[in-house]
Design an enzyme around this catalytic site. Structure first.
Site, short mmCIF file in Angstrom:
data_model
loop_
_atom_site.label_atom_id
_atom_site.label_comp_id
_atom_site.label_asym_id
_atom_site.label_seq_id
_atom_site.Cartn_x
_atom_site.Cartn_y
_atom_site.Cartn_z
CG ASP A 7 -0.24 -0.10 2.53
OD1 ASP A 7 1.00 -0.24 2.54
OD2 ASP A 7 -0.93 -0.01 3.57
CE LYS B 125 0.91 3.73 13.45
NZ LYS B 125 0.96 2.37 13.00
CG ASP C 103 0.72 4.10 4.49
OD1 ASP C 103 -0.31 3.70 3.92
OD2 ASP C 103 1.09 3.66 5.59
P1 GTP Z 1 -5.69 -1.02 7.89
O1 GTP Z 1 -6.60 -2.13 8.36
O2 GTP Z 1 -6.45 0.14 7.33
O3 GTP Z 1 -4.67 -0.61 8.93
O4 GTP Z 1 -4.84 -1.56 6.64
P2 GTP Z 1 -3.98 -2.90 6.47
O5 GTP Z 1 -4.80 -4.06 6.89
O6 GTP Z 1 -3.48 -2.93 5.06
O7 GTP Z 1 -2.80 -2.76 7.50
P3 GTP Z 1 -1.40 -1.99 7.32
O8 GTP Z 1 -1.62 -0.76 6.50
O9 GTP Z 1 -0.79 -1.84 8.64
O10 GTP Z 1 -0.56 -3.06 6.50
C1 GTP Z 1 0.66 -2.74 5.86
C2 GTP Z 1 0.88 -3.75 4.75
O11 GTP Z 1 0.98 -5.06 5.30
C3 GTP Z 1 -0.27 -3.79 3.77
O12 GTP Z 1 0.28 -3.97 2.48
C4 GTP Z 1 -1.09 -5.00 4.20
O13 GTP Z 1 -1.75 -5.63 3.11
C5 GTP Z 1 -0.01 -5.91 4.76
N1 GTP Z 1 -0.51 -6.74 5.85
C6 GTP Z 1 -1.03 -6.33 7.04
N2 GTP Z 1 -1.36 -7.38 7.81
C7 GTP Z 1 -1.02 -8.49 7.10
C8 GTP Z 1 -1.12 -9.91 7.36
O14 GTP Z 1 -1.58 -10.35 8.42
N3 GTP Z 1 -0.66 -10.74 6.38
C9 GTP Z 1 -0.15 -10.29 5.21
N4 GTP Z 1 0.26 -11.18 4.29
N5 GTP Z 1 -0.06 -8.98 4.92
C10 GTP Z 1 -0.48 -8.09 5.86
#
Ligand code: GTP
Length: 368
Positions: A122, A173, A231
């Site tokens: 992302d 954070k 981001d």
């Molecule tokens: P929010 O729920 O809005 O915080 O978004 P998010 O679920 O994408 O979480 P975040 O932005 O913290 O994640 C950063 C990156 O890690 C993103 O590209 C997510 O797709 C990925 N990511 C987060 N959690 C996981 C997980 O449990 N497994 C995998 N494979 N990717 C994850």
């Protein structure tokens, strides 16, 4: 679209792309489509990342999926369109960022001492991945993190480095930032350090792996480059990212057209008196009637916008209907929602898929 991998002298470079998150901050857009596949400047968000990775010499990517896992292969296929080989791995229950990397590593072909690029799915970044990998090799590091300098580091992982560029701490954070350098979400790992992570458990690289490596005295390097970086996890950032790609603020070979004030996808119909600006995208099959103004917005496919409506800094989900004279400013309209004529929705309003706002015009605003 067609993309070629850069020619490099070294061994084929592999990457892991983390795309398993639920994208809750982008709901309701992410109810039906995972964040990394949302239409962004006319193509799925990941198309921009895949094109960039291929240009940096990455040849093979393992996608660590979980939420809406089946959609990734349907949309991206085998990756040949991007000059890449794509492999998909699914976590039945999300394993977190670290667990996702560890789980995906079983599908890598790299040797224990080879560098492996890890990308958050992302992030839009103009930084030089090749230079990051070079620094990693030169420093013989366990991990090399891309760091960017931002004015508001408290919202992010704060990552101080010493004079040699070595990461001295990893403060996710931190309430009182000790540096304006933050974790930008692109890592180079030496493969054996991924294999050393515990398998089959939920793990966070930000909270556990990076602090653990630093505490163990391993070499964790910071590659600081403040090129374009965003981001796209929040609605405001998602709209900004799409518009910046259309405007050419961040170059992307995946952009379906030339950079400019607006991007119209094939089959979009825009009345000659409508005014589009600020990097607005109008999706395939969408129609904008006379006098519509759309600035800095993302209009998905098959949307109808009535005469004189005004759309600013908003995302209009696929198949939505916006009535004549409606005013939308800083809002998200879910798939197939209907906003009746004259309604006015402002900052932060989110309309869920299929909802109808009609009859007497309503005004919604989070402004005081
Ligand atoms: P929010 O729920 O809005 O915080 O978004 P998010 O679920 O994408 O979480 P975040 O932005 O913290 O994640 C950063 C990156 O890690 C993103 O590209 C997510 O797709 C990925 N990511 C987060 N959690 C996981 C997980 O449990 N497994 C995998 N494979 N990717 C994850």
């Amino acid at each position: 679209m067609s993309f070629e991998s850069a020619q490099t002298d070294s061994a084929p470079l592999e990457a892991i792309l983390l795309v398993g998150g639920k994208g809750t901050r982008l709901r309701p857009l992410t109810i039906g489509v995972p964040k990394p596949l949302l239409p962004t400047a006319g193509v799925p968000f990941l198309a921009h990342q895949l094109a960039k990775a291929a240009a940096a010499g990455v040849t093979r990517i393992v996608l660590a999926t979980s939420y809406r896992a089946e959609m990734f292969e349907q949309v991206l296929g085998d990756g040949s369109e991007f000059g890449l080989e794509l492999t998909y791995v699914q976590e039945t229950d999300p394993l977190g960022t670290g667990g996702g990397i560890r789980n995906a590593a079983a599908h890598l072909r790299s040797g224990p001492d080879d560098p492996v690029v890890v990308l958050n799915g992302d992030v839009l970044s103009g930084h030089d991945i090749t230079a990051q990998v070079e620094l990693h090799r030169k420093a013989d590091a366990a991990v090399t993190l891309h760091l960017v300098q931002v004015p508001d580091p408290a919202r992010f992982g704060c990552v101080p480095t010493d004079l040699a560029g070595r990461v001295t701490d990893f403060l996710e954070k931190a309430p009182e930032p000790v540096t304006n350098q933050i974790n930008a979400g692109c890592y180079v790992f030496t493969r054996k350090f991924i294999d050393a992570m515990p398998a089959g458990v939920v793990l966070s690289v930000e909270l556990e792996t990076f602090p653990g490596l630093i505490a163990a005295g391993e070499t964790v390097m910071g590659y600081v480059e403040s090129a374009y970086w965003l981001d796209v996890g929040t609605p405001e950032a998602f709209v900004r990212g799409s518009c910046d790609l259309v405007l050419g603020e961040l170059g992307s070979t995946a952009l379906p057209g030339q950079p400019g004030d607006a991007l119209l996808l094939p089959g979009a119909s825009v009345h000659s008196s409508a005014v589009l600006s600020g990097g607005t995208t109008v999706g395939a099959g969408s129609s904008l009637a006379a006098g519509v103004t759309a600035t800095g917005s993302v209009v998905f496919d098959d949307v109808q916008i009535g005469a004189g409506a005004s759309i600013h800094a908003s995302v209009i989900g696929a198949g939505a209907r916006i009535g004549p004279g409606a005013v939308l400013d800083g809002v998200i309209i879910g798939t197939g929602a209907e906003i009746g004529s004259g309604n006015e929705l402002r900052h932060g309003a989110r309309i869920w898929p299929g909802v109808r706002l009609d009859g007497t015009a309503i005004r919604f605003s989070t402004d005081a």
